[in-house]
Write an enzyme that holds these catalytic residues in place. Structure first.
Site, PDB file in Angstrom:
ATOM      1  N   ASN A  99       0.589  -1.298  -0.095  1.00  0.00           N
ATOM      2  CA  ASN A  99       0.047   0.144  -0.419  1.00  0.00           C
ATOM      3  C   ASN A  99       0.725   1.439  -0.078  1.00  0.00           C
ATOM      4  O   ASN A  99       2.698   1.000  -0.196  1.00  0.00           O
ATOM      5  CB  ASN A  99      -0.525   0.090   1.177  1.00  0.00           C
ATOM      6  CG  ASN A  99       0.035  -0.266   2.377  1.00  0.00           C
ATOM      7  OD1 ASN A  99       0.539   0.881   2.928  1.00  0.00           O
ATOM      8  ND2 ASN A  99      -0.424  -1.192   3.164  1.00  0.00           N
ATOM      9  N   ASP A 148      -4.263  -6.331   5.320  1.00  0.00           N
ATOM     10  CA  ASP A 148      -4.802  -6.683   5.468  1.00  0.00           C
ATOM     11  C   ASP A 148      -4.985  -8.563   4.662  1.00  0.00           C
ATOM     12  O   ASP A 148      -5.462  -9.366   5.663  1.00  0.00           O
ATOM     13  CB  ASP A 148      -6.358  -6.422   5.768  1.00  0.00           C
ATOM     14  CG  ASP A 148      -6.726  -5.382   6.071  1.00  0.00           C
ATOM     15  OD1 ASP A 148      -6.264  -5.092   6.552  1.00  0.00           O
ATOM     16  OD2 ASP A 148      -7.169  -4.653   5.548  1.00  0.00           O
ATOM     17  N   LYS A 200       8.286 -17.269 -10.417  1.00  0.00           N
ATOM     18  CA  LYS A 200       7.783 -16.156 -11.361  1.00  0.00           C
ATOM     19  C   LYS A 200       6.438 -16.436 -11.994  1.00  0.00           C
ATOM     20  O   LYS A 200       6.867 -17.428 -12.793  1.00  0.00           O
ATOM     21  CB  LYS A 200       8.561 -15.166 -11.908  1.00  0.00           C
ATOM     22  CG  LYS A 200       8.005 -13.966 -12.851  1.00  0.00           C
ATOM     23  CD  LYS A 200       8.586 -13.272 -13.474  1.00  0.00           C
ATOM     24  CE  LYS A 200       8.265 -12.224 -14.606  1.00  0.00           C
ATOM     25  NZ  LYS A 200       8.157 -11.748 -15.070  1.00  0.00           N
ATOM     26  N   PHE A 221      -3.710   2.995  15.332  1.00  0.00           N
ATOM     27  CA  PHE A 221      -4.279   4.498  13.750  1.00  0.00           C
ATOM     28  C   PHE A 221      -5.233   3.688  13.420  1.00  0.00           C
ATOM     29  O   PHE A 221      -5.690   2.671  13.342  1.00  0.00           O
ATOM     30  CB  PHE A 221      -2.632   4.737  13.186  1.00  0.00           C
ATOM     31  CG  PHE A 221      -2.021   5.637  13.584  1.00  0.00           C
ATOM     32  CD1 PHE A 221      -0.802   5.203  14.800  1.00  0.00           C
ATOM     33  CD2 PHE A 221      -2.150   6.212  13.454  1.00  0.00           C
ATOM     34  CE1 PHE A 221      -0.396   6.504  15.305  1.00  0.00           C
ATOM     35  CE2 PHE A 221      -1.206   8.116  13.830  1.00  0.00           C
ATOM     36  CZ  PHE A 221      -0.553   7.204  14.710  1.00  0.00           C
ATOM     37  N   LYS A 271     -10.672  -3.303  18.402  1.00  0.00           N
ATOM     38  CA  LYS A 271      -9.231  -4.038  19.070  1.00  0.00           C
ATOM     39  C   LYS A 271      -8.827  -4.269  20.163  1.00  0.00           C
ATOM     40  O   LYS A 271      -7.976  -4.216  20.183  1.00  0.00           O
ATOM     41  CB  LYS A 271      -8.098  -3.078  18.570  1.00  0.00           C
ATOM     42  CG  LYS A 271      -8.377  -2.787  16.307  1.00  0.00           C
ATOM     43  CD  LYS A 271      -7.900  -3.004  15.563  1.00  0.00           C
ATOM     44  CE  LYS A 271      -8.115  -2.718  14.447  1.00  0.00           C
ATOM     45  NZ  LYS A 271      -7.508  -3.498  13.332  1.00  0.00           N
TER      46      LYS A 271
END
Ligand code: C5P
Length: 404
Positions: A209, A277, A287, A324, A342
């Protein structure tokens, strides 16, 4: 009060050097021990005699002076200080610091120093705004160098703009702020996660990300600056290691979790990493080949939730677990739910919708949710967020005073 605090003041060339005399006077009034170094250019603006008289100490100017070296080598000069203050910090000296040049005493001391450095830049507005100066400043700040000013207003060169050195009282306030913060987390251990994780698909491809690691790294730096023994477990990022922090580089979420577990016990854990996630269930050992008309199907499985796993530990749960929440809508509501889900103590929610510029940008806007309620922080730089968080952590971990 700055009683017996040892400040090494480096005065570089610039008309603002005259304000350094007032700075020395104010530091001496507060009990600080001031030693000064002047660059050759600084001699054009103030005399060594004035600096020596006000600091009540001799002034150092020459890298190659036998008398100066035998009295006090340049390495010792930097070691025997609690804080190095560069005021005024010229564009030239900042450029030399960023590059690592050591051609005169001021630059050599800065390069050889292992002490915190505070800059008070002063220069013409165009010089300040120049991409070269801003890039040098960015480099220095990422290395942990602190800064006060510059302000905007009339400049000595006759122009108006940003580049005016902070006033002596503002520099003194920054120095006092530094000493007040330093040591507030002494004896505490901190764990921080930062950056993205990288989940392999095959030996050359991965899922990841946009996290830059800027916020997590700044937090680790601020906790270390406040005296905490700090471990930073970080996914791949280009951010330099924050000073005084032990950095463990990882790639996958599973590795991040293992390294976090191995770092316990800690007093505070700040989980700022953007953990992927999902990971690919079966990572191809070779590959994946492109076949015409046929795209591979990737089966994903959920990654461990590092924050939840640390927050829900029965043994060695940190006294303070902070997460966060990167949100694009309903920020407060989602942060509240996340805190409960959490099991962490505080959630710092930030807006990561594309127009907020949070990912990879310098600024952040935090909404802090804890057991008591919601705190909206104004828009700040990620370094300011880190500092404010470190202060809040120090206050939360401080032993409560017993009523008299
Ligand atoms: O669930 P979500 O990803 O929105 O939660 C964000 C918070 O949880 C962040 O503090 C992040 O570091 C942490 N997290 C984690 N492990 C995961 C997912 C998120 O530690 N697998």
């Amino acid at each position: 009060m700055l009683r017996d605090r040892r400040v090494l003041l480096i005065i570089s060339g610039g008309i603002a050097a005259y304000k350094s005399l007032e700075l020395i006077r104010r530091l001496r009034e507060r009990g600080a021990v001031v030693r000064a170094i002047m660059t050759a250019a600084a001699h054009q603006f103030v005399t060594p005699l004035a600096v020596a008289s006000l600091s009540e100490n001799r002034v150092y100017t020459d890298l190659f002076s036998l008398t100066e070296e035998s009295e006090m080598g340049h390495i010792r000069l930097s070691r025997e200080a609690d804080l190095v203050v560069v005021a005024p910090a010229s564009a030239d000296l900042m450029a030399r610091m960023a590059t690592g040049l050591a051609g005169d005493l001021a630059a050599a001391v800065l390069l050889a120093s292992d002490k915190p450095v505070l800059l008070a830049p002063a220069m013409n507005a165009m010089m300040w705004a120049h991409p070269a100066t801003q890039a040098n400043l960015g480099t220095l700040e990422r290395r942990g160098v602190m800064r006060v000013g510059p302000g905007a207003g009339d400049l000595a060169c006759g122009e108006v703009g940003s580049g005016r050195m902070a006033e002596p009282h503002e520099i003194v306030a920054a120095i006092e702020g530094f000493f007040a913060r330093a040591g507030r987390l002494k004896g505490r251990r901190a764990l921080v996660t930062s950056g993205p994780t990288r989940e392999p698909i095959d030996p050359v491809r991965y899922i990841s990300n946009h996290s830059s690691g800027k916020q997590g790294h700044a937090i680790a730096g601020a906790l270390a600056a406040a005296g905490a023994e700090t471990i930073l477990v970080s996914g791949p990022t280009v951010e330099p290691d924050p000073p005084g922090v032990r950095v463990i580089a990882v790639e996958r979420a599973a590795e991040m979790l293992r390294s976090c577990d191995a770092s316990l016990p800690v007093d505070v854990a700040v989980m700022a990493a953007a953990v992927a996630d999902w990971r690919v269930e079966e990572v191809a050992s070779q590959k994946l080949k492109k076949r015409k008309g046929e795209a591979p199907l990737l089966r994903l499985v959920e990654n461990p939730d590092i924050l939840a796993s640390i927050a829900r530990r029965e043994h060695e749960r940190p006294a303070l677990v902070i997460g966060f929440a990167a949100e694009t809508e309903d920020i407060v509501e989602n942060a509240r739910k996340k805190r409960v889900k959490k099991g962490c103590d505080w959630i710092l929610a930030n807006d990561v919708s594309p127009d907020a510029g949070t990912f990879g940008g310098e600024a952040n806007r935090i909404t802090l949710v804890d057991g008591e309620g919601v705190e909206e922080w104004p828009q700040m730089t990620k370094r300011e967020v880190a500092q404010r968080l470190a202060e809040r952590i120090a206050a939360a971990l401080a032993p409560r005073r017993k009523p008299e």
